[in-house]
Design an enzyme around this catalytic site. Structure first.
Site, mmCIF file in Angstrom:
data_model
loop_
_atom_site.group_PDB
_atom_site.id
_atom_site.type_symbol
_atom_site.label_atom_id
_atom_site.label_comp_id
_atom_site.label_asym_id
_atom_site.label_seq_id
_atom_site.Cartn_x
_atom_site.Cartn_y
_atom_site.Cartn_z
ATOM 1 N N TYR A 176 0.873 -1.184 0.000
ATOM 2 C CA TYR A 176 0.000 0.000 0.000
ATOM 3 C C TYR A 176 0.907 1.230 0.000
ATOM 4 O O TYR A 176 1.366 1.695 1.047
ATOM 5 C CB TYR A 176 -0.947 0.024 1.219
ATOM 6 N N SER A 193 -1.834 -14.797 3.734
ATOM 7 C CA SER A 193 -2.913 -14.181 2.965
ATOM 8 C C SER A 193 -2.812 -14.649 1.517
ATOM 9 O O SER A 193 -1.701 -14.840 1.010
ATOM 10 C CB SER A 193 -2.755 -12.659 3.045
ATOM 11 N N ASN A 194 -3.965 -14.832 0.902
ATOM 12 C CA ASN A 194 -4.027 -15.264 -0.506
ATOM 13 C C ASN A 194 -3.415 -16.648 -0.718
ATOM 14 O O ASN A 194 -2.888 -16.941 -1.794
ATOM 15 C CB ASN A 194 -3.356 -14.227 -1.426
ATOM 16 N N PHE A 243 -11.930 -6.952 1.443
ATOM 17 C CA PHE A 243 -13.070 -6.479 0.625
ATOM 18 C C PHE A 243 -14.406 -6.759 1.319
ATOM 19 O O PHE A 243 -15.363 -7.201 0.663
ATOM 20 C CB PHE A 243 -13.107 -7.131 -0.754
ATOM 21 N N PRO A 244 -14.547 -6.516 2.636
ATOM 22 C CA PRO A 244 -15.821 -6.826 3.306
ATOM 23 C C PRO A 244 -16.998 -6.001 2.771
ATOM 24 O O PRO A 244 -18.144 -6.449 2.841
ATOM 25 C CB PRO A 244 -15.543 -6.493 4.775
ATOM 26 N N LEU A 245 -16.690 -4.808 2.250
ATOM 27 C CA LEU A 245 -17.779 -3.997 1.681
ATOM 28 C C LEU A 245 -17.833 -4.178 0.170
ATOM 29 O O LEU A 245 -18.448 -3.375 -0.538
ATOM 30 C CB LEU A 245 -17.579 -2.518 2.048
ATOM 31 N N SER A 247 -15.634 -3.552 -1.836
ATOM 32 C CA SER A 247 -15.040 -2.323 -2.384
ATOM 33 C C SER A 247 -16.065 -1.212 -2.619
ATOM 34 O O SER A 247 -15.936 -0.443 -3.572
ATOM 35 C CB SER A 247 -14.276 -2.650 -3.673
ATOM 36 N N LYS A 298 -24.641 2.794 -1.206
ATOM 37 C CA LYS A 298 -24.605 3.987 -2.074
ATOM 38 C C LYS A 298 -24.901 3.648 -3.533
ATOM 39 O O LYS A 298 -24.945 4.536 -4.372
ATOM 40 C CB LYS A 298 -23.286 4.747 -1.926
HETATM 41 N N1 LIG Z 1 -4.639 -9.335 1.952
HETATM 42 C C1 LIG Z 1 -4.909 -8.808 0.775
HETATM 43 O O1 LIG Z 1 -4.414 -9.264 -0.273
HETATM 44 C C2 LIG Z 1 -5.838 -7.627 0.707
HETATM 45 C C3 LIG Z 1 -6.423 -7.284 -0.527
HETATM 46 C C4 LIG Z 1 -7.286 -6.181 -0.535
HETATM 47 C C5 LIG Z 1 -7.524 -5.468 0.632
HETATM 48 N N2 LIG Z 1 -6.921 -5.823 1.798
HETATM 49 C C6 LIG Z 1 -7.180 -5.109 3.068
HETATM 50 O O2 LIG Z 1 -8.564 -5.166 3.311
HETATM 51 C C7 LIG Z 1 -9.046 -3.845 3.564
HETATM 52 C C8 LIG Z 1 -10.488 -3.761 3.132
HETATM 53 O O3 LIG Z 1 -10.591 -3.865 1.718
HETATM 54 P P1 LIG Z 1 -10.867 -2.579 0.814
HETATM 55 O O4 LIG Z 1 -10.621 -1.367 1.623
HETATM 56 O O5 LIG Z 1 -10.099 -2.741 -0.435
HETATM 57 O O6 LIG Z 1 -12.385 -2.758 0.443
HETATM 58 P P2 LIG Z 1 -13.759 -2.643 1.299
HETATM 59 O O7 LIG Z 1 -13.480 -2.589 2.738
HETATM 60 O O8 LIG Z 1 -14.626 -3.697 0.769
HETATM 61 O O9 LIG Z 1 -14.322 -1.242 0.783
HETATM 62 C C9 LIG Z 1 -13.789 -0.045 1.272
HETATM 63 C C10 LIG Z 1 -14.262 1.121 0.425
HETATM 64 O O10 LIG Z 1 -15.688 1.272 0.528
HETATM 65 C C11 LIG Z 1 -16.004 2.666 0.544
HETATM 66 N N3 LIG Z 1 -16.636 2.950 1.846
HETATM 67 C C12 LIG Z 1 -16.211 2.584 3.084
HETATM 68 N N4 LIG Z 1 -17.056 3.031 4.040
HETATM 69 C C13 LIG Z 1 -18.028 3.701 3.401
HETATM 70 C C14 LIG Z 1 -19.179 4.391 3.840
HETATM 71 N N5 LIG Z 1 -19.509 4.476 5.132
HETATM 72 N N6 LIG Z 1 -19.985 4.965 2.902
HETATM 73 C C15 LIG Z 1 -19.672 4.897 1.585
HETATM 74 N N7 LIG Z 1 -18.586 4.246 1.102
HETATM 75 C C16 LIG Z 1 -17.771 3.660 2.005
HETATM 76 C C17 LIG Z 1 -14.674 3.424 0.386
HETATM 77 O O11 LIG Z 1 -14.372 3.598 -1.001
HETATM 78 P P3 LIG Z 1 -14.964 4.757 -1.914
HETATM 79 O O12 LIG Z 1 -15.333 5.927 -1.063
HETATM 80 O O13 LIG Z 1 -13.850 5.020 -2.857
HETATM 81 O O14 LIG Z 1 -16.145 4.114 -2.589
HETATM 82 C C18 LIG Z 1 -13.690 2.424 0.944
HETATM 83 O O15 LIG Z 1 -12.377 2.648 0.506
HETATM 84 C C19 LIG Z 1 -8.062 -2.943 2.783
HETATM 85 O O16 LIG Z 1 -8.120 -1.596 3.188
HETATM 86 C C20 LIG Z 1 -6.777 -3.630 3.070
HETATM 87 O O17 LIG Z 1 -6.294 -3.241 4.354
HETATM 88 C C21 LIG Z 1 -6.106 -6.913 1.850
#
Ligand SMILES: NC(=O)c1ccc[n+]([C@@H]2O[C@H](COP(=O)([O-])OP(=O)(O)OC[C@H]3O[C@@H](n4cnc5c(N)ncnc54)[C@H](OP(=O)(O)O)[C@@H]3O)[C@@H](O)[C@H]2O)c1
Length: 313
Positions: A58, A154-155, A203-205, A207, A213
């Site tokens: 990151y 991971s992965n 990716f719990p949300l 993305s 929204k």
């Molecule tokens: N181990 C791995 O290979 C791996 C891979 C991917 C991610 N990760 C980790 O997992 C974490 C979570 O995944 P992620 O952040 O990619 O995806 P996510 O948690 O599924 O989605 C996060 C995105 O959703 C939007 N969001 C969050 N809260 C919100 C709200 N209250 N209202 C509206 N939009 C909202 C924001 O993006 P927008 O505002 O741009 O829409 C935010 O960046 C990462 O930050 C990272 O630390 C790990």
């Protein structure tokens, strides 16, 4: 606040953490404002979220550096830092799990985080050559030296997780899992539960897809968003099914005077297969709103209803 034990380690955390790939992750996302990164980290800690998930990749260390800066103003013992490495910059970002690389990666992460220990260290991706249990033995040596407290991967496929955990030393696994991505990890979750290994879904949300929204008519908008690009092979039919599920969640959310995102996060926190949920965020407002999910208590009927709404996945 409920505390979650990580695997066999003595690391304890809140069930809601923070994903930080948008903190300094300039190589992954465009138009990121670093000040937003600093602000959202401080907001998370202010809201009682004590688990920060980062990785070398990151921002090629920038996310870790920003977290290191912010940590200086807090009691280190109250914050759980999870980071990851595998991408070897000196070899064109090839994946490397060799002992030399892992030891160097931990030492460099410690410098960027400005701390003398990391709570959880994950091998971010498996390489082709290193036997998985050997990679874990390297991390165990580093753990015994006091530089890390818990061991993660991971992965990794389920077969690779089993090989890594041959000596029972894996504490935690991080893989893609969400309401719209359940079937591919079903067997893995069963193994983890049976072997006292914690699970953190990334990716719990989905993305941004599961934040409320987006609506049925917004397929093109979602597809062209950062999140839509990350989810890659998600089809329009899957998108429509997900939006029908989100409509069902809107009703449950309204009963709790909560947002869709808070209700989705509450579902993860109620799910026995999941240890810590780490939604990412773009700014402090999202973090503040998401933190309130810790106050949403779903009844078992509501939990089951959300399960049913997403049973296609
Ligand atoms: N181990 C791995 O290979 C791996 C891979 C991917 C991610 N990760 C980790 O997992 C974490 C979570 O995944 P992620 O952040 O990619 O995806 P996510 O948690 O599924 O989605 C996060 C995105 O959703 C939007 N969001 C969050 N809260 C919100 C709200 N209250 N209202 C509206 N939009 C909202 C924001 O993006 P927008 O505002 O741009 O829409 C935010 O960046 C990462 O930050 C990272 O630390 C790990």
């Amino acid at each position: 606040m409920k505390q979650i034990k990580i695997g066999k380690s003595d690391v304890y955390t809140t069930p809601l953490g923070l994903g930080t790939n948008k903190v300094g992750g300039h190589n992954l996302f465009q138009n990121l404002d670093e000040q937003d990164g600093y602000d959202l980290l401080r907001e998370a800690l202010k809201q009682g979220i004590n688990f920060l998930d980062t990785a070398y990749v990151y921002g090629l260390g920038r996310s870790e550096e920003i977290i290191g800066d912010v940590l200086q103003d807090y009691d280190r013992s109250k914050v759980i830092i999870a980071t990851k490495a595998a991408q070897d910059q000196s070899h064109d970002m090839a994946i490397n799990n060799s002992p030399e690389f892992i030891k160097k990666a931990v030492d460099e992460a410690l410098l960027r985080l400005k701390t003398d220990y990391i709570d959880i260290f994950y091998i971010h991706f498996p390489d082709k050559d290193t036997p998985k249990d050997e990679a874990i033995e390297t991390l165990d040596e580093i753990r015994k030296a006091g530089k890390i407290r818990a061991i993660g991967v991971s992965n990794f496929s389920l077969a690779q997780i089993k090989e890594a955990n041959k000596n029972g030393k894996v504490d935690i696994v991080e893989d893609q899992f969400s309401l719209v991505h359940q079937a591919p990890v079903k067997e893995e979750l069963k193994y983890l539960q049976e072997n006292n290994i914690s699970f953190v879904p990334f990716f719990p949300l989905a993305s941004g897809l599961l934040t409320g929204k987006y609506y049925l008519k917004d397929w093109e908008k979602f597809k062209n968003s950062d999140g839509g690009k990350l989810l890659g092979d998600f089809s329009e039919k899957q998108y429509d099914d997900a939006m029908k599920g989100i409509d069902g969640i809107r009703k449950i959310a309204a009963d709790h005077q909560a947002t869709v995102t808070q209700t989705v996060l509450a579902w993860y926190m109620a799910n026995p297969a999941i240890s810590v949920v780490i939604p990412g965020a773009r700014n402090a407002d999202q973090v503040k709103s998401n933190a309130a999910a810790m106050k949403v208590d779903l009844t078992s009927d509501e939990y089951q209803k959300i399960d049913q709404l997403f049973s296609n996945f």
